[in-house]
Design an enzyme around this catalytic site. Structure first.
Site, PDB file in Angstrom:
ATOM      1  N   MET A  57     -21.576  21.780  -4.063  1.00 47.97           N
ATOM      2  CA  MET A  57     -20.580  22.782  -3.667  1.00 47.97           C
ATOM      3  C   MET A  57     -20.151  23.578  -4.883  1.00 47.97           C
ATOM      4  SD  MET A  57     -17.217  22.194  -1.341  1.00 47.97           S
ATOM      5  CE  MET A  57     -16.227  21.335  -2.534  1.00 47.97           C
ATOM      6  N   CYS A  58     -20.071  24.839  -4.714  1.00 50.72           N
ATOM      7  CA  CYS A  58     -19.561  25.689  -5.774  1.00 50.72           C
ATOM      8  C   CYS A  58     -18.047  25.568  -5.786  1.00 50.72           C
ATOM      9  CB  CYS A  58     -19.943  27.136  -5.508  1.00 50.72           C
ATOM     10  SG  CYS A  58     -21.691  27.347  -5.175  1.00 50.72           S
ATOM     11  N   GLN A  59     -17.448  26.077  -6.805  1.00 52.08           N
ATOM     12  CA  GLN A  59     -15.993  26.040  -6.855  1.00 52.08           C
ATOM     13  C   GLN A  59     -15.459  27.455  -6.964  1.00 52.08           C
ATOM     14  OE1 GLN A  59     -13.694  23.124  -8.334  1.00 52.08           O
ATOM     15  NE2 GLN A  59     -15.179  21.490  -8.103  1.00 52.08           N
ATOM     16  N   ASN A  65     -17.901  30.016  -1.216  1.00 50.30           N
ATOM     17  CA  ASN A  65     -18.343  28.649  -1.425  1.00 50.30           C
ATOM     18  C   ASN A  65     -18.697  28.097  -0.065  1.00 50.30           C
ATOM     19  OD1 ASN A  65     -17.940  25.860  -1.153  1.00 50.30           O
ATOM     20  ND2 ASN A  65     -16.068  25.794  -2.346  1.00 50.30           N
TER      21      ASN A  65
END
Lengths: 280, 280
Positions: free
Chosen positions: A1-3, A108
């Site tokens: 997961m990106c932030q 995201n």
């Protein structure tokens, strides 16, 4: 997961304290190591920094830290590639002009089988579902409103588009036109509104402490939005699942929230991201 | 007068040698001290740096130098404000997306009573005649070509728009879509095509020497375009007054040039800029 990281304030504010913790998740305390981007509004202008190096080691991130840019609206993103190859063209935040204003967007999540018709105006340059969703939002806003509508109509339109797009998958995003900031949670998005009386806080990702009372005036109001809380010693709020919030002048001014609201645990949020094939 | 810098190459190339001389004109060897901007294409992506500090002292310029970005197309601009207040939103190069590609534009000059109708798509964010001209070009390209046309049609369309806009005043510009680079001279614009056998050159603005043979391969071809020549020991060519040139793969591939061509002396060019109220 990106932030994701966002900031919306009532006075130009230095985001460096929050950014310092956030960037360390790009390769030191976490594994979001496929690049990062940050955009600062300064008046109507935008200062945009993209890097395909991990943010913890990026010379661009060093510059951002050294430069102490003050801004009323900031959007930042650390990328762990889930779709689209890692390249500059796929690095968030994305920028377009609408109604004579720049708009920034960072996402995201992961949208499945999302292939809207060519909206006639904005087209993705890269290959991410994220930029496609951004273009879809702007194409629809432009078609619906030849001129910028008032706040209520703008919020209603973005809420409607968000409800449509999130049926395709995970759609956590932050979006800003330099005036207000929209934040939407499919899973995890936290925020804090800092205002007088200001206290102290310590970064979760670094042994850095700040006394906000020393760097603010009593009328300052600063909202920080992040995938996961960035500090201890402060109480972060959470957006409900499928909640869209509109921040202006450092506080939430509108929200579109399911009733009753559901709040996802961090563990559950990370598990969903994993199950959806979004790297964590 | 502001100064323009462009680079178009057949292989990703480090522009730092040229940029080092160019940036020193922003406050050390010359008086172009109202900010600067530089945009690098990397594939379809763009890395864009804007600063409202003089480029000779700018931490952003330091970063650009330290970072050694390699690019096939670069556009840079040092600004001496002639119209529009100095602000980030007025800092060149300007960027928009057209046909799913980013376009960059920087202008040196001054347009008088240039107020085209709202073209329906692109609108200026800042208050410069330059951004207005850029939006006018893109609005017309989009209206004429729903999809990107071939090179000949694209060049003909930009040449026609250039002929129209330059009737309003000084219109030196560089424009790129990341594939080719267009350069137009109303007054002063010089260029050099560097290719094998590569020699040595010394910056005019700094005591820095480079041996291009050491940093290139025999097949490299690099075109550098600048308001005024940047080096000694090399023969710079000049664009004729009202010449539009299209660079691709490091060389001129098309040109639209008055017959017979007229070449302006540097003194005359600077005098015209002064008379037009453009600061020099």
């Amino acid at each position: 997961m990106c932030q994701l990281l966002g900031m919306n304030c009532n006075t130009p504010t230095d985001i460096m304290f929050s950014f310092e913790g956030f960037r360390r998740r790009g390769g030191i305390t976490d594994h979001h190591a496929d690049g990062f981007g940050i955009g600062f509004f300064e008046g109507k202008g935008v200062r945009l920094f993209h890097d395909d190096k991990p943010s913890a080691n990026s010379p661009v991130a060093d510059l951002v830290r050294a430069y102490q840019i003050k801004s009323e609206n900031v959007i930042a993103h650390i990328r762990k590639a889930s779709q689209g190859q890692t390249s500059l063209a796929n690095t968030h935040p994305f920028m377009r002009e609408l109604w004579g204003e720049y708009w920034l967007f960072a996402h995201n999540g992961h949208l499945i089988d999302f292939s809207p018709e060519d909206g006639g105006f904005y087209r993705p340059v890269g290959s991410t579902d994220s930029e496609l969703a951004f273009c879809h939002i702007l194409n629809n806003l432009r078609r619906r409103f030849p001129e910028k509508p008032d706040e209520a109509d703008l919020f209603a339109a973005i809420a409607e588009l968000t409800r449509e797009i999130r049926t395709y998958g995970l759609f956590n995003f932050v979006l800003s036109d330099g005036d207000c900031l929209f934040a939407h949670a499919s899973t995890l998005l936290h925020y804090i509104v800092r205002k007088a009386p200001f206290g102290k806080a310590r970064l979760l990702d670094d042994d850095v402490m700040i006394d906000f009372a020393e760097v603010t005036t009593p009328s300052d109001k600063v909202a920080v939005i992040a995938t996961l809380p960035l500090t201890r010693d402060e109480t972060w709020q959470q957006l409900a699942v499928n909640e869209l919030a509109m921040f202006r002048q450092g506080d939430i001014v509108r929200t579109d929230k399911p009733d009753p609201p559901v709040y996802m645990s961090v563990e559950e949020g990370l598990e969903i991201a994993r199950a959806a094939g979004v790297s964590v």
